[in-house]
Design a protein around this motif. Structure first.
Motif, short mmCIF file in Angstrom:
data_model
loop_
_atom_site.label_atom_id
_atom_site.label_comp_id
_atom_site.label_asym_id
_atom_site.label_seq_id
_atom_site.Cartn_x
_atom_site.Cartn_y
_atom_site.Cartn_z
N VAL A 216 0.85 -1.21 0.00
CA VAL A 216 0.00 0.00 0.00
C VAL A 216 0.88 1.24 0.00
N ASN A 217 1.90 1.24 0.84
CA ASN A 217 2.80 2.39 0.92
C ASN A 217 3.50 2.63 -0.42
N LEU A 218 3.85 1.57 -1.09
CA LEU A 218 4.51 1.68 -2.40
C LEU A 218 3.59 2.36 -3.42
N ASN B 209 -4.14 15.00 -5.52
CA ASN B 209 -5.43 15.25 -6.16
C ASN B 209 -6.46 14.16 -5.85
N GLY B 210 -6.08 13.20 -5.05
CA GLY B 210 -6.98 12.11 -4.70
C GLY B 210 -6.90 10.97 -5.70
N GLN B 211 -7.43 9.83 -5.28
CA GLN B 211 -7.45 8.65 -6.13
C GLN B 211 -8.57 7.73 -5.65
N VAL C 181 -5.36 2.19 2.74
CA VAL C 181 -5.68 2.56 1.35
C VAL C 181 -6.64 3.75 1.34
N LYS C 182 -7.66 3.70 2.19
CA LYS C 182 -8.64 4.79 2.26
C LYS C 182 -7.96 6.10 2.65
N ALA C 183 -7.07 6.04 3.62
CA ALA C 183 -6.37 7.26 4.06
C ALA C 183 -5.52 7.84 2.94
N LEU C 184 -4.86 7.00 2.19
CA LEU C 184 -3.99 7.49 1.12
C LEU C 184 -4.78 7.95 -0.10
N ASP C 185 -6.03 7.50 -0.22
CA ASP C 185 -6.87 7.97 -1.33
C ASP C 185 -7.22 9.44 -1.18
N ASN C 186 -7.48 9.86 0.03
CA ASN C 186 -7.82 11.27 0.27
C ASN C 186 -7.13 11.70 1.55
N TYR C 187 -5.92 12.11 1.42
CA TYR C 187 -5.05 12.49 2.53
C TYR C 187 -5.63 13.62 3.37
#
Length: 152
Positions: A18-20, A26-28, A65-71
């Motif tokens: 996930v970190n990779l 801009n979100g994902q 994953v959710k956190a990295l989608d919208n920081y």
């Protein structure tokens, strides 16, 4: 997605993946894609039931994953990470991801808490070793930048 959802991979391997993948300012939409994939892979049709039955490791992956989608809005990610910690209170991996998400929330109001919430995980010797010292060190190397905001 197969690697992220495979119970054959340990939690540390999945979190490193996930970190990779990382985040995009801009979100994902990796989270929605992962949920869809997980549901199909496990022949599930009820999303709420799937999350109720999910183990703590998988919940931790989804939270990250959710956190990295919208920081910039990790509210839903924090709900997932809190549930993962509740299901596996001795998991160092779940605790550290929960702390990272809490630290992101603290960025808006309390920079000292950014460091302190993660440091509490480091100091908690009752947690199991499902997340290696090198991973924790890498996280704390960055989070340590916020230590200067704590009171001496």
């Amino acid at each position: 997605m197969d690697e992220l959802t495979s119970p054959e991979n340990n939690i540390e391997q999945r979190l490193c993946l996930v970190n990779l993948v990382g985040w995009n300012i801009n979100g994902q939409s990796h989270y929605d894609n992962l949920v869809t994939y997980y549901m199909a892979r496990n022949n599930l049709t009820n999303r709420k039931a799937a999350f109720r039955e999910m183990d703590a490791d998988m919940l931790t992956v989804f939270a990250y994953v959710k956190a990295l989608d919208n920081y910039f809005d990790v509210t839903d990610a924090r709900r997932l990470s809190r549930e993962a910690v509740a299901r596996a209170p001795q998991s160092r991996a779940a605790a550290m991801i929960d702390a990272l998400i809490a630290a992101q929330i603290a960025m808006d109001s309390d920079w000292a808490e950014v460091y302190e919430v993660c440091q509490r995980v480091v100091e908690n010797k009752s947690l199991n070793s499902d997340f290696c010292d090198a991973a924790v060190y890498a996280i704390m190397e960055y989070i340590g930048l916020y230590k200067e905001y704590t009171t001496p």
